[in-house]
Design a protein around this motif. Structure first.
Motif, PDB file in Angstrom:
ATOM      1  N   THR A 296     154.615  34.652 -92.806  1.00 52.90           N
ATOM      2  CA  THR A 296     155.818  35.337 -92.357  1.00 52.90           C
ATOM      3  C   THR A 296     156.256  36.292 -93.463  1.00 52.90           C
ATOM      4  O   THR A 296     156.331  35.907 -94.632  1.00 52.90           O
ATOM      5  N   ASP A 297     156.550  37.533 -93.097  1.00 52.16           N
ATOM      6  CA  ASP A 297     156.991  38.520 -94.067  1.00 52.16           C
ATOM      7  C   ASP A 297     158.326  38.075 -94.661  1.00 52.16           C
ATOM      8  O   ASP A 297     159.292  37.866 -93.925  1.00 52.16           O
ATOM      9  N   PRO A 298     158.406  37.924 -95.977  1.00 47.80           N
ATOM     10  CA  PRO A 298     159.634  37.412 -96.588  1.00 47.80           C
ATOM     11  C   PRO A 298     160.835  38.360 -96.478  1.00 47.80           C
ATOM     12  O   PRO A 298     161.975  37.911 -96.455  1.00 47.80           O
ATOM     13  N   LYS A 299     160.590  39.665 -96.373  1.00 45.92           N
ATOM     14  CA  LYS A 299     161.702  40.621 -96.280  1.00 45.92           C
ATOM     15  C   LYS A 299     162.284  40.699 -94.872  1.00 45.92           C
ATOM     16  O   LYS A 299     163.489  40.859 -94.713  1.00 45.92           O
ATOM     17  N   THR A 300     161.424  40.613 -93.869  1.00 47.60           N
ATOM     18  CA  THR A 300     161.901  40.765 -92.482  1.00 47.60           C
ATOM     19  C   THR A 300     161.951  39.440 -91.731  1.00 47.60           C
ATOM     20  O   THR A 300     162.517  39.377 -90.649  1.00 47.60           O
ATOM     21  N   THR A 301     161.322  38.413 -92.262  1.00 47.53           N
ATOM     22  CA  THR A 301     161.164  37.087 -91.626  1.00 47.53           C
ATOM     23  C   THR A 301     160.438  37.176 -90.285  1.00 47.53           C
ATOM     24  O   THR A 301     160.624  36.345 -89.418  1.00 47.53           O
ATOM     25  N   ILE A 302     159.591  38.193 -90.142  1.00 45.44           N
ATOM     26  CA  ILE A 302     158.807  38.357 -88.912  1.00 45.44           C
ATOM     27  C   ILE A 302     157.408  37.795 -89.150  1.00 45.44           C
ATOM     28  O   ILE A 302     156.739  38.175 -90.119  1.00 45.44           O
ATOM     29  N   PRO A 303     156.939  36.893 -88.270  1.00 50.25           N
ATOM     30  CA  PRO A 303     155.562  36.373 -88.401  1.00 50.25           C
ATOM     31  C   PRO A 303     154.539  37.496 -88.246  1.00 50.25           C
ATOM     32  O   PRO A 303     154.769  38.478 -87.543  1.00 50.25           O
ATOM     33  N   TRP A 304     153.396  37.329 -88.871  1.00 50.44           N
ATOM     34  CA  TRP A 304     152.335  38.336 -88.872  1.00 50.44           C
ATOM     35  C   TRP A 304     151.376  38.062 -87.714  1.00 50.44           C
ATOM     36  O   TRP A 304     150.191  37.849 -87.903  1.00 50.44           O
ATOM     37  N   TYR A 305     151.881  38.072 -86.501  1.00 47.06           N
ATOM     38  CA  TYR A 305     151.093  37.725 -85.320  1.00 47.06           C
ATOM     39  C   TYR A 305     149.871  38.609 -85.116  1.00 47.06           C
ATOM     40  O   TYR A 305     148.830  38.145 -84.712  1.00 47.06           O
ATOM     41  N   LYS A 306     150.021  39.892 -85.360  1.00 47.41           N
ATOM     42  CA  LYS A 306     148.943  40.822 -85.028  1.00 47.41           C
ATOM     43  C   LYS A 306     148.112  41.248 -86.225  1.00 47.41           C
ATOM     44  O   LYS A 306     147.354  42.189 -86.149  1.00 47.41           O
TER      45      LYS A 306
ATOM     46  N   TRP B 299     147.072  30.750 -68.723  1.00 46.20           N
ATOM     47  CA  TRP B 299     146.971  29.353 -68.280  1.00 46.20           C
ATOM     48  C   TRP B 299     145.598  28.755 -68.539  1.00 46.20           C
ATOM     49  O   TRP B 299     145.458  27.540 -68.630  1.00 46.20           O
ATOM     50  N   ARG B 300     144.568  29.578 -68.721  1.00 48.45           N
ATOM     51  CA  ARG B 300     143.224  29.058 -69.033  1.00 48.45           C
ATOM     52  C   ARG B 300     143.034  28.803 -70.520  1.00 48.45           C
ATOM     53  O   ARG B 300     142.067  28.178 -70.925  1.00 48.45           O
ATOM     54  N   GLY B 301     143.909  29.323 -71.347  1.00 54.08           N
ATOM     55  CA  GLY B 301     143.791  29.139 -72.783  1.00 54.08           C
ATOM     56  C   GLY B 301     144.353  30.322 -73.536  1.00 54.08           C
ATOM     57  O   GLY B 301     144.655  31.350 -72.947  1.00 54.08           O
ATOM     58  N   THR B 302     144.495  30.180 -74.830  1.00 52.42           N
ATOM     59  CA  THR B 302     145.090  31.238 -75.638  1.00 52.42           C
ATOM     60  C   THR B 302     144.342  31.405 -76.948  1.00 52.42           C
ATOM     61  O   THR B 302     143.457  30.624 -77.282  1.00 52.42           O
ATOM     62  N   SER B 303     144.753  32.410 -77.668  1.00 50.55           N
ATOM     63  CA  SER B 303     144.220  32.620 -79.016  1.00 50.55           C
ATOM     64  C   SER B 303     145.256  32.239 -80.068  1.00 50.55           C
ATOM     65  O   SER B 303     145.094  32.559 -81.238  1.00 50.55           O
ATOM     66  N   ASN B 304     146.301  31.558 -79.665  1.00 44.41           N
ATOM     67  CA  ASN B 304     147.382  31.218 -80.596  1.00 44.41           C
ATOM     68  C   ASN B 304     146.929  30.362 -81.769  1.00 44.41           C
ATOM     69  O   ASN B 304     147.542  30.419 -82.839  1.00 44.41           O
ATOM     70  N   SER B 305     145.871  29.584 -81.606  1.00 46.86           N
ATOM     71  CA  SER B 305     145.414  28.742 -82.714  1.00 46.86           C
ATOM     72  C   SER B 305     144.848  29.567 -83.869  1.00 46.86           C
ATOM     73  O   SER B 305     144.650  29.051 -84.961  1.00 46.86           O
TER      74      SER B 305
END
Length: 99
Positions: free
Chosen positions: A60-70, A48-54
């Protein structure tokens, strides 16, 4: 942040650091711990104080369609001076302890 990385960057627990990349940036309170491997950071994705999402890559991996969040690359530098309002309200330790 690992002790090795903190030493290399001249940071200590309690310092403020800007973490940034081409996606965005944020100011975070440094907590040095050996629980994080050298060359890696642990940042809060949602709080609630803020995030690192920016900072998250839009890739996004084209084979799995999973974003590369980490797998996002960032740079870090110490914030000069002090920001009293941040330092007075920030915590160095996790608040969500499980017993």
């Amino acid at each position: 942040m690992s002790p090795e990385d903190a030493r290399r960057l001249g940071l200590q627990s309690g310092d403020l650091a800007e973490v940034y990349n081409e996606e965005g940036n944020g100011t975070f309170l440094v907590y040095v711990t050996d629980a994080v491997k050298p060359g890696m950071l642990f940042l809060v994705m949602y709080h609630w104080r803020g995030t690192s999402n920016s900072l998250v890559s839009g890739y996004t991996d084209p084979k799995t369609t999973i974003p590369w969040y980490k797998g996002t690359r960032v740079a870090i530098h110490k914030v000069a001076g002090t920001i009293p309002s941040v330092q007075q309200t920030a915590s160095l330790l996790q608040q969500n302890k499980f017993d």
